[in-house]
Design an enzyme around this catalytic site. Structure first.
Site, PDB file in Angstrom:
ATOM      1  N   ASP A  87     -50.097-140.437 -55.307  1.00 58.11           N
ATOM      2  CA  ASP A  87     -50.902-139.362 -54.492  1.00 58.11           C
ATOM      3  C   ASP A  87     -49.942-137.935 -54.449  1.00 58.11           C
ATOM      4  O   ASP A  87     -48.772-138.132 -54.174  1.00 58.11           O
ATOM      5  CB  ASP A  87     -50.279-139.609 -52.689  1.00 58.11           C
ATOM      6  N   ASP A 293     -55.996-133.260 -53.777  1.00 58.83           N
ATOM      7  CA  ASP A 293     -54.977-134.161 -53.388  1.00 58.83           C
ATOM      8  C   ASP A 293     -55.257-135.493 -53.819  1.00 58.83           C
ATOM      9  O   ASP A 293     -56.654-135.726 -52.419  1.00 58.83           O
ATOM     10  CB  ASP A 293     -54.879-133.833 -51.350  1.00 58.83           C
TER      11      ASP A 293
END
Ligand SMILES: *[C@@H]1O[C@H](CO)[C@@H](O)[C@H](O)[C@H]1NC(C)=O
Ligand SMILES: *[C@@H]1O[C@H](CO)[C@@H](O)[C@H](O)[C@H]1NC(C)=O
Ligand SMILES: *[C@@H]1O[C@H](CO)[C@@H](O)[C@H](O)[C@H]1NC(C)=O
Ligand SMILES: *[C@@H]1O[C@H](CO)[C@@H](O)[C@H](O)[C@H]1NC(C)=O
Ligand SMILES: *[C@@H]1O[C@H](CO)[C@@H](O)[C@H](O)[C@H]1NC(C)=O
Length: 557
Positions: A87, A293
């Site tokens: 992430d 992201d």
């Protein structure tokens, strides 16, 4: 609960490190001479190790719609294996502790780590790890520990990590690789008004500190939606995996704090290319800041542009799945074109088929179909549910982009990815005195955008629950008409060639065409092997990010 000495120590990181135990166990006649020799040897080793980028393979549970690219990691001594979601939108590494995961709200995938079974573990701060994600009701609390952490055959010693003691509505542990300023603890301390605090060195910081990589940098190759694996290279990038040169973008700071906490870059336009050429879509919301992201499955674009694109594609808005399309996009070929940092900035083109995210029947693993037997997919785009929600650019964008993250110089290198490329030409990212470590042209920013995002999302994403309908008997629109587009024609100066779909002339075949069959049927076997059906809790909204990944967001449980 708060202990200021602890906070200071955790924050200062290396200043609080004890002498490594292995050295203190030994005694030598001539301490000083020996220590000099050791220092020299260590320095030489470090010098050797630096400039050696290393690659870590990423698994993709592909048909889940992305948002789940995982690494195999091993933690502790003896090593315990866990699988963690990678992430870029968060900054803490954490995993499930034994019995920590609430099986009524989570699929609890990726394994657990037993603190009591590691001989090298240091409990740094019991009970003080807390993080919250957007998933409704999600939250993780646990211990901060330090222990060995290995990925891609490289070991980081005494990495500060979270081990959950209680986790709800979060399906896996997470390997956050964002800026340390976005750590849950640091954000919490800032919000509480603590002064003179610094973040603890996180994974990427430690890789540099421990000499594994020369600069805090990495590059992410997610590959196309059909590919089962991708890769991340720490400390380098792979010139064979993208077209042309990298376009260099400055990372944008948080508007309120001035801190660099997320990978926000300036997007100047969204366009659409089909057989009639390229059209830049008109909108008052461009230019804008978008946040890269990898922990988000979809691409969040302004609502007016979403309307334009869904009309063009003939997508329909389904109560359960939001925007759906036929998986073959009604035969429409083309690309969505994202241009960064002004009219001469780099362009990343996303072929329409990369936007079709398969929806599978939970029970059979088969794709669901419309009344005519056509496989249907979710459109991998959505709009902010509130005006202040940031534009998160997740996997349905990132798969088409090769992105290099240079945390030391606060820059992003971006280029059109080459799908399924197996050759490689890896370049180390080394520190340069010029303030730019990446080879490529610095994009000139044409205008300064207004930030739309200043607060956390408080959206309530819908969870898929229960069985999905096996048929959706709604006819799709014909799509593919240029008439639906508002904007101006353009020719991109900086656009890569050889983009699948960009030059094809096929037009909308209406809703009567046959099923494409182009999407893989669910390899239910592999999901079971890996995840034991974690996808039951998959977010429809596809937003799997930490609150802290948002500009100015707050982390509280
Ligand atoms: C590991 O790191 C923590 C926090 O920085 C520190 O308190 C601890 O002494 C370290 N342990 C070792 C073995 O270096
Ligand atoms: C992770 O480990 C499992 C089991 O050893 C293996 O099957 C899988 O391919 C690995 N995945 C990645 C991305 O390394
Ligand atoms: C963990 O690190 C310690 C200290 O560097 C080392 O002695 C130990 O062998 C490591 N454990 C593993 C599993 O590599
Ligand atoms: C990449 O490979 C996968 C199979 O591994 C295939 O389904 C897909 O179409 C390929 N993508 C491109 C753009 O060639
Ligand atoms: C997908 O599954 C259906 C039903 O089992 C089958 O008819 C079809 O051939 C499969 N498609 C592919 C691409 O394997």
């Amino acid at each position: 609960m708060r202990d200021s000495v602890f906070w200071a120590c955790l924050g200062l990181g290396s200043l609080c490190l004890a002498e490594p135990g292995t050295l203190s166990l030994r005694t030598y006649r001539n301490h000083e001479k020996h220590e000099q020799a050791l220092r020299k040897r260590d320095a030489e080793r470090l010098a050797l190790q630096k400039r050696s980028p290393f690659t870590v393979e990423l698994g993709n549970v592909d048909y889940l719609g992305g948002g789940f690219y995982y690494v195999n990691a091993s933690v502790g001594t003896p090593a315990q294996e866990v699988q963690l979601d990678i992430d870029t939108g968060s900054s803490d590494v954490w995993m499930f502790g034994v019995g920590s995961c609430d099986q009524t709200t989570s699929t609890c995938s990726g394994g657990t780590f037993d603190e009591t079974k590691s001989s090298t573990l240091d409990v740094i701060a019991p009970g003080l790890f807390k993080i919250q994600y957007f998933t409704q009701g999600s939250g993780v609390v646990g211990d901060y520990v330090g222990d060995n952490f290995s990925i891609g055959g490289q070991m980081i010693k005494n990495l500060t990590m979270g081990v959950a003691t209680q986790a709800e509505s979060v399906n896996t542990g997470i390997m956050g690789i964002g800026f340390d300023t976005n750590e849950a603890l640091y954000q919490e301390e800032l919000a509480a008004g603590y002064q003179d605090i610094t973040p603890y060195p996180n994974l990427v910081d430690e890789m540099k500190k421990q000499g594994l990589i020369g600069t805090r940098s990495y590059s992410l190759y997610l590959d196309d939606i059909e590919a089962a694996t991708g890769s991340i290279i720490f400390g380098g990038y792979d010139k064979a995996k993208f077209e042309g040169d990298l376009g260099i973008l400055d990372i944008q700071p948080d508007a309120t704090s001035g801190l660099y906490t997320s990978f926000g870059v300036i997007l100047s336009s969204i366009g659409l290319t089909d057989s009639s050429g390229s059209t830049v879509l008109s909108t008052p919301s461009m230019p804008n800041i978008v946040v890269l992201d990898s922990g988000t499955a979809f691409t969040i674009i302004p609502a007016d542009l979403l309307t334009e694109i869904t009309t063009y594609l003939g997508a329909i808005n389904d109560e359960t799945y939001s925007w759906i399309v036929r998986c073959d996009l009604n035969g429409i070929a083309g690309t969505l074109d994202y241009q960064f940092a002004g009219p001469t900035g780099p362009v990343v083109s996303v072929p329409f088929e990369e936007l079709a995210v398969p929806i599978l029947n939970f029970n059979t693993g088969e794709p669901i179909t419309d009344g005519k037997g056509n496989e249907i997919c979710r459109l991998g785009l959505s709009a902010p549910s509130q005006a202040n929600e940031p534009l998160l650019f997740g996997d349905t964008f990132l798969r088409s982009a090769y992105v290099v993250y240079d945390l030391d110089n606060l820059q992003i290198g971006i280029a059109q990815t080459i799908y399924n490329e197996t050759s490689s030409d890896i370049v180390a990212i080394t520190a340069s005195a010029t303030g730019q470590n990446l080879a490529g042209d610095k994009a000139v920013v044409a205008s300064t955008p207004a930030l739309t995002a200043t607060q956390a999302i408080v959206a309530q994403p819908t969870l898929i629950s229960g069985a999905v309908p096996t048929t959706i008997a709604t006819a799709f629109g014909a799509g593919g008409g240029d008439a639906a587009l508002t904007g101006y024609k353009t020719t991109y100066a900086n656009r890569a060639t050889n983009i699948p779909g960009a030059t094809t002339t096929a037009k909308g075949a209406g809703s009567t065409g046959s099923s494409s069959g182009s999407k893989k049927n669910g390899s239910a076997g592999s999901v079971k092997d890996f995840a034991g059906g974690w996808w039951r809790g998959m977010l429809v909204q596809g937003v799997l990010v930490t609150a802290a990944s948002l500009v100015g967001a707050r982390l509280m449980i």
